[in-house]
Structures are given as C-alpha cells and as structure tokens.
Design a protein around this motif. Sequence first.
Motif, mmCIF file in Angstrom:
data_model
loop_
_atom_site.group_PDB
_atom_site.id
_atom_site.type_symbol
_atom_site.label_atom_id
_atom_site.label_comp_id
_atom_site.label_asym_id
_atom_site.label_seq_id
_atom_site.Cartn_x
_atom_site.Cartn_y
_atom_site.Cartn_z
ATOM 1 N N ARG A 1 -0.575 41.143 25.865
ATOM 2 C CA ARG A 1 -0.597 42.591 26.042
ATOM 3 C C ARG A 1 -0.847 42.898 27.511
ATOM 4 N NH1 ARG A 1 1.135 41.774 21.916
ATOM 5 N NH2 ARG A 1 0.706 42.687 19.841
ATOM 6 N N LEU A 2 -0.120 43.900 28.007
ATOM 7 C CA LEU A 2 -0.220 44.308 29.405
ATOM 8 C C LEU A 2 -0.543 45.797 29.489
ATOM 9 C CD1 LEU A 2 2.986 42.561 30.818
ATOM 10 C CD2 LEU A 2 0.624 41.915 31.362
ATOM 11 N N PHE A 3 -1.423 46.143 30.432
ATOM 12 C CA PHE A 3 -1.752 47.539 30.697
ATOM 13 C C PHE A 3 -1.780 47.764 32.208
ATOM 14 C CE2 PHE A 3 -3.793 46.637 26.627
ATOM 15 C CZ PHE A 3 -3.425 47.732 25.858
ATOM 16 N N GLY B 1 1.440 49.188 28.496
ATOM 17 C CA GLY B 1 0.707 50.404 28.175
ATOM 18 C C GLY B 1 -0.094 50.907 29.354
ATOM 19 N N VAL B 2 -0.795 51.998 29.167
ATOM 20 C CA VAL B 2 -1.663 52.574 30.201
ATOM 21 C C VAL B 2 -3.101 52.535 29.713
ATOM 22 C CG1 VAL B 2 -2.219 54.620 31.553
ATOM 23 C CG2 VAL B 2 0.173 54.083 31.052
ATOM 24 N N LEU B 3 -3.972 51.934 30.501
ATOM 25 C CA LEU B 3 -5.401 51.926 30.199
ATOM 26 C C LEU B 3 -6.122 52.477 31.434
ATOM 27 C CD1 LEU B 3 -7.355 50.807 27.862
ATOM 28 C CD2 LEU B 3 -7.999 49.131 29.605
ATOM 29 N N PRO B 4 -6.530 53.751 31.400
ATOM 30 C CA PRO B 4 -7.137 54.358 32.585
ATOM 31 C C PRO B 4 -8.549 53.852 32.832
ATOM 32 C CG PRO B 4 -7.262 55.865 30.742
ATOM 33 C CD PRO B 4 -6.457 54.681 30.266
ATOM 34 N N HIS B 5 -9.057 54.195 33.998
ATOM 35 C CA HIS B 5 -10.455 53.911 34.296
ATOM 36 C C HIS B 5 -11.338 54.709 33.342
ATOM 37 C CE1 HIS B 5 -13.500 52.090 36.675
ATOM 38 N NE2 HIS B 5 -12.713 51.883 37.724
#
Length: 407
Positions: free
Chosen positions: A181-183, A202-206
């Motif tokens: 899995r990549l973000f 995907g997007v994983l914000p701070h």
Amino acid sequence: MRIAIVHADPVSSRAVGGTTRIYALVCHLAPRHEVHVFTHLRGPKAEADAAADELAALGVTQHVMPQPPASWFTKARWATQKPPYFVSHNRNPVIAAAIAALDRERGIDVVHIELNTLAPLLGGLGPGCARVLAEQELMSLSVERLRTVPARHKNVYQRYITHQLPRIRSYESEVLRRFDRLFGITAGEAARMAELSGREVGVLPHVVDTRRFTPLATSKSSQTILFVANYAHHPNVEAVFWLMEHVWPLVHRDAPRARVRLVGPDLEAGQIRSLTAMGAEVSGRVEDVARAYSESVVFANAIRSGGGMRGKVLEAFACGIPVVSTTIGLEGIAAIPGEHCDRSDDERGFAAAIVRLLNDEAQRRERAERARALVATHYDVGVVLGRLEATFEEACAVRRARTGVRA
C-alpha cells in the motif's frame, strides 16, 4: 497485529517535524497491537534512552541502534553509486538484521515506513509481512524545488544533490513498487507517486492531536510571531532566513513591539548568531511545544521550498493561533485563505498580513476559531490514523491470502 514501524530518528513526545506523526501513530496503535519501533541512534544516547523509556510506558518497544561509522572513502563511493546518496546514508545493517530476526522468530504482520529512503532496511522480511509506505516528503519533488533556493543558503551536499535528480526518480520508480500500500501526504504528491510507480496511491495527510494541541488561557501581552521547525530539514532553514532578512524588517517598521521567536532543534551555531543579530529570539528545543504556540500571537509559516505537508500549521491551527503562510506552506491542507488563514508569497504581502493580525484581535479570534474546527474535523489523529489502521488489517489479509502464510 504485530506491527513494526521503521523511522530515521528516535520517536518521542518531544519530536518536531515529521516524527510527530510517527509518535501519534505509535500512541494510536499501542492500546490494540504489539508495536516495535526501529530507528537509528542519532544524537546523545541519553536522549535516545529517554525516548525508548517513554514508549516503553505505552507498551511499545523502541529499538534504537547505532549505525556503523562511514569513512570518507565510503561516502565518496555512495556519491557515485546508483542509489542516491541519502539512501546509502540511511543504510544500517544492524537495524535490517533486527527487523528480519523479529519477523523470522515471531512474525511481523505489517511494517510501516514514512520515508522511501528506509526501504533497503526491509530486505530481510519474509513473504507474509505486508509493507506500507506513507511518504511524508517525496524526495524528487523536494530536490526539484531545491533548485530555486538561493545559492548562499545551500551547502555543498545540497548543491550536489540537485544534479542527482534522474537517479532519484529512477530509485523512487523502482522502490515504490515493492510496497503493498502506498500513500502520499498530499494529493499532488500521491499523483506524482502514482506516475512514478504505475500503482494506485492514496492520500494520508499529516495529523494533529487536538487533545494535546489546544488553546490555552495564557497571557499575550507581547506581540510574539512564532516559527517552529526541525532545522535539520533544510527548507526550514531557508524559511527562517527569508523571514528574518526580507519580512521582519517590514514588520518591525510597522509593529515595533513585535518580536520573532524561533523554536526547534538543530540550528547551527553560526546560523543562531546570524538570526539573533537580525533580531530573532532563538529558543531551540522546548519541553512544551503546545505552550509555545499558545503564548504566541501569529504563526509565520515562511516555507518556500521542500515538499510534504507542514504539521506545524495544523498544530498552530489546533492551538488557536492565526497563521500567515506561503502557498507551498499550505500544500495538502484544506485551508481557505481569508477564512482559516492568510497567504502571501512575497515579503510585502506576508509582512502586511502579519501586521494586520497583530493589530486586529477580532480577526485573530475569527481565524483561530475556524481553523481549529477545520483540523478537528479533517486532521485529528483519530480521524486519519483510524483509516490507516484499517488499511493495515486489509493489507495484511490480502498478503496472507496471496502468499498462503497464516498468522
């Protein structure tokens, strides 16, 4: 699940910069999972021991391991090898062996990293372990932007690394494909990672812990302008020199009672002397970063280079401190200028926004209330890291089904 987290620096509540998200992740996972943190020994051993003890109180084992010393000949060889220099700089056979041993003897369900430069440390993992990369700052993008930094603010290494961009892109294209899995930390960086890897990203914000970073009833008789950073990260150094050289004289002219406070570790002695001479108060590392925010009136996010997403902005929002930022400094944050914050990319506009906030308490309060609501809804640790925890479970199940490895 048994989860291994691999990071470049020791993890503790005193962290600043990107390590704050690792600390939040550890705290989020610890009540439900067996968590191991693997990291280089950097800085004084007493500080690393204190960080290990702090995580031990949460039930987390932090393995802090020294790197074998590298000679000048070895470093010169790194500069000519195919992997970018900073990848070789992060190699640590002691950590790699320890991760492989834990997986072999007890089984690791998921391993998580937030810098692709650490990927070589995972080479000894068995087939049953899911690999997750939540990239905090895509190096190829950061190096592209480094080219725009004035030469006087770049050291020899930074000048060298700007010429290694093709090698960096080639390395990232190859290594990103190794993960289940990549973000990316922003939508823009996720799109760049997808382009490099040919994979879904995907997007994983701070994140920010809105229970820890919260408005405090403190005295604000002085007009303090704050910047918080890990100054081992070069874009932060470039930011404070732009702030002090170009913005501060304009602010001081119109708001003579104002002062600038710089918080965070790793400014060099010469840099401290220069910044102090320009009028900054350099506090270094502080015990309570949240209080430093709450004792300030404006947060000046003067970032002009680098990549990733600035957790410092989320912390300021959570503490109820109005923010003036550059466009780059707001990347990945759903803040609307004029509603949650103020934005400018030139020194006159940046200074004028600071002065306006210093003189308008009602506008400061309005910005702070809206920004606090924004982070509580979109960037609180429980909201963001709950989704990541679910991804761990799903990636682990898929990996086991594909490889036939059972828990």
